[in-house]
Every structure is written in structure tokens, then in C-alpha cells.
Design a protein around this motif. Structure first.
Motif, mmCIF file in Angstrom:
data_model
loop_
_atom_site.group_PDB
_atom_site.id
_atom_site.type_symbol
_atom_site.label_atom_id
_atom_site.label_comp_id
_atom_site.label_asym_id
_atom_site.label_seq_id
_atom_site.Cartn_x
_atom_site.Cartn_y
_atom_site.Cartn_z
ATOM 1 N N UNK A 108 -2.620 -12.890 -0.860
ATOM 2 C CA UNK A 108 -3.664 -13.843 -0.491
ATOM 3 C C UNK A 108 -4.972 -13.322 -1.078
ATOM 4 N N UNK A 109 -5.996 -14.160 -1.118
ATOM 5 C CA UNK A 109 -7.285 -13.739 -1.685
ATOM 6 C C UNK A 109 -7.798 -12.479 -0.995
ATOM 7 N N UNK A 110 -7.708 -12.421 0.316
ATOM 8 C CA UNK A 110 -8.221 -11.260 1.056
ATOM 9 C C UNK A 110 -7.455 -9.981 0.721
ATOM 10 N N UNK A 111 -6.186 -10.109 0.355
ATOM 11 C CA UNK A 111 -5.375 -8.939 0.010
ATOM 12 C C UNK A 111 -5.887 -8.245 -1.249
ATOM 13 N N UNK A 112 -6.562 -8.999 -2.113
ATOM 14 C CA UNK A 112 -6.963 -8.473 -3.411
ATOM 15 C C UNK A 112 -8.227 -7.623 -3.379
ATOM 16 N N UNK A 113 -8.889 -7.586 -2.229
ATOM 17 C CA UNK A 113 -10.100 -6.783 -2.133
ATOM 18 C C UNK A 113 -9.753 -5.392 -1.634
ATOM 19 N N UNK A 114 -10.231 -4.366 -2.348
ATOM 20 C CA UNK A 114 -9.876 -2.994 -1.976
ATOM 21 C C UNK A 114 -10.344 -2.646 -0.565
ATOM 22 N N UNK A 115 -9.520 -1.905 0.122
ATOM 23 C CA UNK A 115 -9.903 -1.432 1.455
ATOM 24 C C UNK A 115 -9.541 0.034 1.632
ATOM 25 N N UNK A 116 -9.609 0.772 0.530
ATOM 26 C CA UNK A 116 -9.283 2.193 0.642
ATOM 27 C C UNK A 116 -10.247 2.848 1.617
ATOM 28 N N UNK A 117 -9.712 3.740 2.405
ATOM 29 C CA UNK A 117 -10.535 4.433 3.383
ATOM 30 C C UNK A 117 -10.215 5.922 3.355
ATOM 31 N N UNK A 118 -10.948 6.669 4.123
ATOM 32 C CA UNK A 118 -10.804 8.118 4.132
ATOM 33 C C UNK A 118 -9.397 8.543 4.528
ATOM 34 N N UNK A 119 -8.794 7.848 5.497
ATOM 35 C CA UNK A 119 -7.446 8.188 5.935
ATOM 36 C C UNK A 119 -6.453 8.077 4.778
ATOM 37 N N UNK A 120 -6.611 7.059 3.934
ATOM 38 C CA UNK A 120 -5.726 6.907 2.777
ATOM 39 C C UNK A 120 -5.891 8.086 1.824
ATOM 40 N N UNK A 121 -7.133 8.489 1.605
ATOM 41 C CA UNK A 121 -7.404 9.610 0.703
ATOM 42 C C UNK A 121 -6.897 10.928 1.279
ATOM 43 N N UNK A 122 -6.942 11.071 2.602
ATOM 44 C CA UNK A 122 -6.448 12.291 3.238
ATOM 45 C C UNK A 122 -4.928 12.372 3.101
ATOM 46 N N UNK A 123 -4.233 11.238 3.275
ATOM 47 C CA UNK A 123 -2.776 11.227 3.174
ATOM 48 C C UNK A 123 -2.300 11.547 1.763
ATOM 49 N N UNK B 275 -1.977 -0.088 -1.137
ATOM 50 C CA UNK B 275 -2.451 -0.972 -0.081
ATOM 51 C C UNK B 275 -1.976 -2.401 -0.319
ATOM 52 N N UNK B 276 -2.061 -2.849 -1.560
ATOM 53 C CA UNK B 276 -1.629 -4.212 -1.898
ATOM 54 C C UNK B 276 -0.133 -4.391 -1.658
ATOM 55 N N UNK B 277 0.672 -3.430 -2.090
ATOM 56 C CA UNK B 277 2.117 -3.505 -1.828
ATOM 57 C C UNK B 277 2.386 -3.579 -0.325
#
Length: 125
Positions: A38-53, A66-68
């Protein structure tokens, strides 16, 4: 341009779900299913938790994970508690061939090239 012009824009039809065959890595008949973003799915939402993992992954890769995760179609036998971002990240970390197959199949079915690249390809200077 008036607001009536905006109201007259017709909605696009959705593409069908795509099934990605992963039997080469998970056994005969294994597949994962994704829906169109969807359109909203295409906007990045990377956050600190993702970078820590996954500290070794660049932002663009975190975005694709995130998109997958957002577009994965849950199956009846999936566990109720499932961190799809982490699952796809672990696949990327431990089996790059399987990950590249999944992401390339997804992107072939649902191209997500950014607008700047699309304009450049169209030579629409």
C-alpha cells in the motif's frame, strides 16, 4: 486545477498476491505469499530497534526488510506471535541466496523504484 479534478481520480486496481517458491531452501512445496504494498508501506520507518537487531545492515536493507514484513500474507499455521522483520532479517543474515531470491521475486512482482529513478529512466528532464 480544482478539487473536482482530484476527486475524479480513479482508484487503481490491486495486483494479485505473489507466491514465492522457497522449496530450494525449505522443502518441497514451501512458499511465502506477499500482497501488493500500500502507499503507506512504501515510506521508510526504520528505527533504532531495527538498527540494534541488525547493526551490519544499511538503512536501505532495513527498509526492504520492513517492506517484506508489512506485505507478508499471514498463513493459518503461522504462530500468533511472529516478528516478521526479525525472521526476514535472520534469513538475510544466514542465507543470502534465499533472501535475494525472496526480495528479488517480491520486487519483480511489485516494483518500488523511487520517483527520482523513474523520472531519470524516462529521461524526463
Amino acid at each position: 486545477m480544482s478539487f473536482k479534478n482530484l476527486q475524479s481520480i480513479k482508484p487503481t486496481s490491486s495486483k494479485p498476491n505473489v507466491e514465492v517458491d522457497i522449496s530450494a531452501w525449505s522443502g518441497e512445496g514451501a512458499k511465502v505469499v506477499f500482497r501488493e504494498p500500500k502507499a503507506a508501506d512504501l515510506f521508510p520507518d526504520t528505527n533504532l530497534n531495527m538498527k540494534i537487531q541488525f547493526p551490519e545492515f544499511p538503512d536501505a536493507m532495513l527498509y526492504q526488510l520492513s517492506l517484506l514484513s508489512k506485505c507478508y500474507v499471514r498463513q493459518p499455521d503461522d504462530p500468533a506471535e511472529l516478528n516478521l522483520f526479525k525472521e526476514f532479517g535472520n534469513i538475510a543474515r544466514t542465507n543470502k541466496d534465499a533472501f535475494f531470491h525472496i526480495i528479488s521475486s517480491f520486487l519483480s512482482a511489485f516494483p518500488t523504484a523511487d520517483l527520482d529513478e523513474a523520472v531519470k529512466e524516462a529521461k524526463n528532464d
